[in-house]
Write a protein that holds these residues in place. Structure first.
Motif, PDB file in Angstrom:
ATOM      1  N   GLY A 700       0.816  -1.211   0.000  1.00  0.00           N
ATOM      2  CA  GLY A 700       0.000   0.000   0.000  1.00  0.00           C
ATOM      3  C   GLY A 700       0.851   1.263   0.000  1.00  0.00           C
ATOM      4  N   VAL A 701       1.939   1.257   0.802  1.00  0.00           N
ATOM      5  CA  VAL A 701       2.862   2.396   0.801  1.00  0.00           C
ATOM      6  C   VAL A 701       3.432   2.599  -0.600  1.00  0.00           C
ATOM      7  CG1 VAL A 701       5.026   3.309   1.712  1.00  0.00           C
ATOM      8  CG2 VAL A 701       3.460   2.091   3.228  1.00  0.00           C
ATOM      9  N   LEU A 702       3.853   1.496  -1.214  1.00  0.00           N
ATOM     10  CA  LEU A 702       4.456   1.558  -2.548  1.00  0.00           C
ATOM     11  C   LEU A 702       3.457   2.087  -3.580  1.00  0.00           C
ATOM     12  CD1 LEU A 702       6.986   1.027  -4.137  1.00  0.00           C
ATOM     13  CD2 LEU A 702       6.377  -1.386  -4.288  1.00  0.00           C
ATOM     14  N   VAL A 703       2.199   1.682  -3.477  1.00  0.00           N
ATOM     15  CA  VAL A 703       1.160   2.160  -4.399  1.00  0.00           C
ATOM     16  C   VAL A 703       1.031   3.682  -4.309  1.00  0.00           C
ATOM     17  CG1 VAL A 703      -1.332   2.207  -4.810  1.00  0.00           C
ATOM     18  CG2 VAL A 703      -0.174   0.035  -4.500  1.00  0.00           C
ATOM     19  N   LEU A 704       0.962   4.206  -3.070  1.00  0.00           N
ATOM     20  CA  LEU A 704       0.817   5.653  -2.893  1.00  0.00           C
ATOM     21  C   LEU A 704       2.053   6.396  -3.375  1.00  0.00           C
ATOM     22  CD1 LEU A 704      -0.944   5.688   0.589  1.00  0.00           C
ATOM     23  CD2 LEU A 704      -1.978   6.072  -1.646  1.00  0.00           C
ATOM     24  N   GLY A 762      -4.829   1.679  -2.267  1.00  0.00           N
ATOM     25  CA  GLY A 762      -3.615   1.874  -1.480  1.00  0.00           C
ATOM     26  C   GLY A 762      -3.925   2.183  -0.026  1.00  0.00           C
ATOM     27  N   LEU A 763      -4.943   3.023   0.223  1.00  0.00           N
ATOM     28  CA  LEU A 763      -5.321   3.366   1.599  1.00  0.00           C
ATOM     29  C   LEU A 763      -5.930   2.171   2.328  1.00  0.00           C
ATOM     30  CD1 LEU A 763      -6.798   6.928   1.007  1.00  0.00           C
ATOM     31  CD2 LEU A 763      -4.725   6.359   2.287  1.00  0.00           C
ATOM     32  N   LEU A 764      -6.651   1.311   1.619  1.00  0.00           N
ATOM     33  CA  LEU A 764      -7.174   0.089   2.254  1.00  0.00           C
ATOM     34  C   LEU A 764      -6.031  -0.819   2.715  1.00  0.00           C
ATOM     35  CD1 LEU A 764     -10.117  -0.796  -0.171  1.00  0.00           C
ATOM     36  CD2 LEU A 764     -10.322  -0.015   2.182  1.00  0.00           C
ATOM     37  N   ASP A 791     -14.862   1.862   2.653  1.00  0.00           N
ATOM     38  CA  ASP A 791     -14.135   3.060   3.056  1.00  0.00           C
ATOM     39  C   ASP A 791     -12.931   2.660   3.906  1.00  0.00           C
ATOM     40  OD1 ASP A 791     -15.719   4.842   1.769  1.00  0.00           O
ATOM     41  OD2 ASP A 791     -16.976   5.315   3.500  1.00  0.00           O
ATOM     42  N   PRO A 792     -11.755   3.240   3.645  1.00  0.00           N
ATOM     43  CA  PRO A 792     -10.584   2.903   4.471  1.00  0.00           C
ATOM     44  C   PRO A 792     -10.687   3.519   5.853  1.00  0.00           C
ATOM     45  CG  PRO A 792     -10.034   4.638   2.923  1.00  0.00           C
ATOM     46  CD  PRO A 792     -11.431   4.196   2.581  1.00  0.00           C
ATOM     47  N   ARG A 793     -10.068   2.833   6.817  1.00  0.00           N
ATOM     48  CA  ARG A 793      -9.953   3.389   8.159  1.00  0.00           C
ATOM     49  C   ARG A 793      -8.585   4.054   8.301  1.00  0.00           C
ATOM     50  NH1 ARG A 793     -12.687  -1.267  12.080  1.00  0.00           N
ATOM     51  NH2 ARG A 793     -14.706  -1.315  11.033  1.00  0.00           N
ATOM     52  N   GLN A 794      -8.329   4.596   9.485  1.00  0.00           N
ATOM     53  CA  GLN A 794      -7.090   5.351   9.721  1.00  0.00           C
ATOM     54  C   GLN A 794      -5.860   4.509   9.387  1.00  0.00           C
ATOM     55  OE1 GLN A 794      -6.774   7.816  13.334  1.00  0.00           O
ATOM     56  NE2 GLN A 794      -4.956   6.649  13.822  1.00  0.00           N
ATOM     57  N   PRO A 795      -4.915   5.094   8.665  1.00  0.00           N
ATOM     58  CA  PRO A 795      -3.709   4.326   8.304  1.00  0.00           C
ATOM     59  C   PRO A 795      -2.752   4.173   9.480  1.00  0.00           C
ATOM     60  CG  PRO A 795      -3.541   6.577   7.496  1.00  0.00           C
ATOM     61  CD  PRO A 795      -4.926   6.431   8.069  1.00  0.00           C
ATOM     62  N   GLY A 796      -1.794   3.254   9.346  1.00  0.00           N
ATOM     63  CA  GLY A 796      -0.772   3.074  10.355  1.00  0.00           C
ATOM     64  C   GLY A 796       0.130   4.291  10.426  1.00  0.00           C
TER      65      GLY A 796
END
Length: 829
Positions: A700-704, A762-764, A791-796
């Motif tokens: 996900g980090v890489l996608v963003l 990516g956020l998911l 809907d995504p929740r708060q990221p790490g």
């Protein structure tokens, strides 16, 4: 004389003012509520008037919270018949109907004239807004004689005290319908409605398609909502009688504001008002993850979000289409491995615990029957496929029988329910035998392990004493012997072609600086050309590297057994004269980070290339997690470890830190945390807990990073001190995700919705809780289809921080048993 006349007039005027002040919650039959006027409930909780939602100019009659700063509308009257100016008025007719007129005095909306109560006579009707948010029409002489009430016709909001369900006597079905958008309260695409067929349950539908199911009520909660638990905010109740069936809740503390809302995107979520923040805080969601999607695993399929793949057949069943099942298409579901022996008395039931019960629309129930009688009734009917208690309280009572296929099942770690599934006796016997064999096997293992330990301990003590006597005279000879033996064993273990040092030195022109491609945590990488003309990349283990022999051997053993178009191919190795090297196929475009983080070269990667790179990385990770002979966690996925071939196809590389898991394992712990800041998941970096979901976080980090062209670590923004993940989530919540897109791809980005969908995915993947992150199989499906996204929740690591470093740094942490941590920062990889 004048004073005598004036004084009574003043008293009459004052008395009239007092009467008006006391009647602000009521609209009488001879009164009109104009646009700009409002009435307020007696306790000041709710207000009724005309409003315009969001950026819209249309006008609607609605009810909203009075005491909070953020206007939150809980009910709309004319949601499908808007007014287009400020001329709207509300009146009450003689028959007790609410009527909204426009400026030309045309009726554009009216309430139902059918009374909600048993009394049908209408006498001097009035309108009143109550502190429960209920807008009622009643006879002026009776506080409870409701002719009509808004709570019988809810919109998108489920509020305290509301009966959410069906009245079988009056025929009223109270259900939720989403708004079309935040600016448009007209009837949207989603409904959440009680289905009374069989055992009642709620269905969330998109148009007419089933999207999510709560499951039946089991006395404590809906079986598909394990997160519904007693709490200090509200007390919930489910009522099921011959007259009505409904779900309701009441506040434990009347000062707390909470609401359940069906959002325009289909999310059914609860919020609570936080006065200190002046905002609504997310509390829980009816849908938790992709396993909640209706019938995801087909008939007799069960979904477990902690497994990979998530879908599997119930015991005694096999995939109807094995090829489609392996490919991740579970829609055809499963079929029985052995047909039932109905009529011969040879069927039985297998207990499967901790489940969301199957769809109950074709079920039958009895609230008082005990479970043994329930089983007998099911056995007597050849079409009965399963049974379960109706109510699980006090040891369980009542009976539910299912007829036909079992649909929409999922497994939980807690708060699931037992289901007894009908199988042929031969299948039951097999599982019972397996269970007993497992018990016996475990007992034998314990006994044999204990005996073996004692034997080894005796042998070890004996050998230790013998070696201790000979150590002084043979120390030098033994050290040399062990060194030679270790070298031979090492070479035998590496199942790859061996290239001698002279061949590699000649190919790289003596490891010339001209041929040096770069430097990583492992050591330098050189380009070379073999005598046959094949170009190679040589990764040389540096003597100063913190990654040693174990990482070297680990990478060879893992990657030698992997074959996938999105994984880098290893050609051989060299172990000679204290040199250790890995030989790979040469990738002419080097690594992904040399493009996306370079001001000039980033323009060579247009949007179509970037999205194909993302999909290629996803396919490679899916192969590692689920499709290879080994289940592999990479543990160091990042931009510099993704290489690009001549056609810009992604190749995942660097498996020195990778770890394998057993076939049934999805997670593990370590006391040595190794990886790269900015890409490591919170649970791994902090607690040493790694899993398949740790790789999903890195992905996900890489996608963003690929979408934005910005590094997560060292990201800066003038408005805050969040990292890239926090910034992206903040932009997503404010509907500004489009601002994240790298300006270098603006011209090639013809479909903005595709980019926004990739950002959403990516956020998911970077959500704080590993359980919320999708598996890679689901990620690949989301990237290649139009399936609805949660809907995504708060990221790490969503917190503001001091910006001390601008570059990604690889780390090596030792986590001792006393929970203290020591950190060693090694060279950038």
């Amino acid at each position: 004389m004048e004073a005598t006349i004036v004084l009574p007039l003043l008293l009459i005027s004052l008395f009239s003012t007092i009467l008006v002040a006391q009647a602000t919650d009521i609209l009488a039959a001879n009164q009109t509520l104009k646009d700009g006027d409002t009435i307020v409930s007696q306790g000041g909780s709710f207000e009724v008037g005309f409003f315009s939602p969001g950026g819209s100019r249309n006008r609607y009659l609605g009810i909203w919270y009075k005491k909070i700063s953020l206007q939150t509308v809980v009910w709309v009257a004319n949601r499908d018949s808007p007014l287009y100016d400020l001329s709207g008025t509300l009146k009450i007719s003689g028959n007790g109907s609410l009527c909204i007129f426009n400026g030309q005095n045309y009726l554009i909306w009216s309430s139902s004239s059918s009374p909600s109560s048993q009394k049908t006579s209408v006498r001097n009707p009035i309108v009143q807004i109550l502190d429960t948010s209920n807008l009622v029409v009643r006879n002026s002489g009776d506080d409870q004689d409701y002719i009509w009430q808004s709570l019988d016709y809810p919109g998108d909001m489920f509020l305290p005290g509301m009966k959410y369900g069906i009245n079988f006597v009056t025929g009223i079905n109270r259900f939720l319908t989403s708004w079309r958008s935040l600016d448009d309260p007209s009837t949207g695409n989603y409904t959440n409605k009680m289905d009374p067929n069989g055992v009642p349950q709620f269905f969330l539908k998109k148009n007419s398609v089933d999207y999510f199911r709560t499951g039946p009520w089991n006395g404590l909660r809906f079986t598909g909502m394990p997160n519904l638990k007693p709490n200090p905010i509200y007390r919930y109740e489910f009522v099921f009688t011959e007259e009505e069936v409904y779900y309701t809740y009441k506040l434990e503390n009347p000062s707390v504001l909470t609401r359940m809302q069906l959002n325009p995107n289909g999310a059914l979520q609860r919020y609570t008002w936080v006065d200190s923040l002046q905002s609504w805080n997310f509390y829980l969601s009816a849908m938790m993850d992709s396993c909640d999607l209706y019938k995801l695993c087909g008939s007799y399929g069960s979904c477990n979000i902690n497994e990979s793949p998530a879908c599997r057949c119930l015991k005694g069943f096999v995939a109807k289409s094995p090829e489609a099942w392996v490919a991740g298409d579970w829609s055809e579901g499963c079929v029985r491995r052995v047909k039932l022996d109905c009529g011969k008395g040879e069927d039985d039931f297998l207990k499967i615990p901790k489940l969301k019960l199957p769809d109950t629309r074709t079920s039958w129930y009895d609230k008082n029957m005990d479970l043994s009688e329930c089983k007998k009734v099911c056995l007597r009917n050849c079409t009965c496929s399963a049974y379960s208690p109706f109510d699980i309280r006090d040891g369980g009572k009542g009976c539910i029988l299912w007829f036909g296929d079992l649909i929409d099942i999922r497994e939980y770690n807690e708060n699931g329910q037992d289901l007894y599934v009908r199988l042929a006796s031969s299948e039951i016997d097999k599982y019972n035998i397996h269970y007993m064999k497992g018990k016996i096997r475990m007992l034998l293992i314990i006994v044999l392990s204990t005996a073996l330990f004692l034997i080894c301990l005796c042998i070890g003590l004996t050998v230790f004493n013998m070696k201790k006597k000979k150590l002084a005279t043979k120390e030098t000879v033994q050290r040399e012997s062990l060194r030679v033996s270790s070298r031979k064993q090492e070479e035998e273990d590496l199942e790859l072609p061996f290239l001698d040092l002279d061949t590699i030195s000649e190919a790289t022109s003596g490891f010339s600086d001209v041929n040096k491609l770069g430097q990583g945590g492992f050591g330098p990488v050189y380009k070379g050309t073999l005598a046959c003309g094949q170009e190679i990349a040589v990764k040389k283990l540096s003597r100063t590297s913190r990654q040693g022999i174990e990482e070297f051997k680990n990478e060879i053993k893992l990657i030698a057994k992997l074959q996938h178009r999105n994984l880098v191919k290893i050609l051989g190795y060299c172990v000679e004269e204290d040199e250790r090297m890995l030989i790979y196929e040469y990738q002419p475009n080097k690594s992904l980070d040399s493009f996306i983080f370079d001001k000039e070269r980033r323009r060579e990667l247009d949007w179509p290339k970037r999205v194909e790179i993302i999909k290629g990385i996803a396919r490679g990770m899916l192969y590692l997690h689920e499709d290879s002979r080994l289940r592999i966690i990479h543990r160091d996925l990042k931009a510099s470890n993704v290489l690009l071939d001549s056609d810009m196809n992604a190749k995942i590389s660097d498996f020195g830190l990778a770890r394998t898991l057993g076939g049934d394992e999805t997670e593990a712990n370590t006391t040595r945390v190794v990886g790269t800041y900015g890409y490591m998941s919170p649970e791994y970096q902090i607690d040493g807990y790694f899993s398949l979901k740790s790789d999903v976080f890195s992905f996900g980090v890489l996608v963003l990073e690929i979408v934005t062209g910005r590094r997560n670590r060292g990201f800066r923004n003038e408005e805050h001190k969040l990292n890239l993940l926090g910034h992206a989530w903040r932009q997503f919540l404010e509907d500004k995700a489009y601002e994240l897109i790298d300006e270098a791809v603006n011209e090639s980005c013809t479909d903005i919705s595709e980019v926004l969908r990739v950002i959403h995915i990516g956020l998911l993947c970077v959500q704080q809780d590993p359980k919320d992150r999708p598996n890679m199989s689901v990620v690949v499906l989301m990237l290649s289809s139009d399936m609805l996204l949660l809907d995504p929740r708060q990221p790490g690591f969503f917190n503001e921080r001091n910006l001390l470093f601008s570059d990604t740094v690889s780390i090596n942490l030792e986590i001792p048993s006393n929970n203290l941590q020591t950190m060693s920062v090694i060279e950038p990889r």
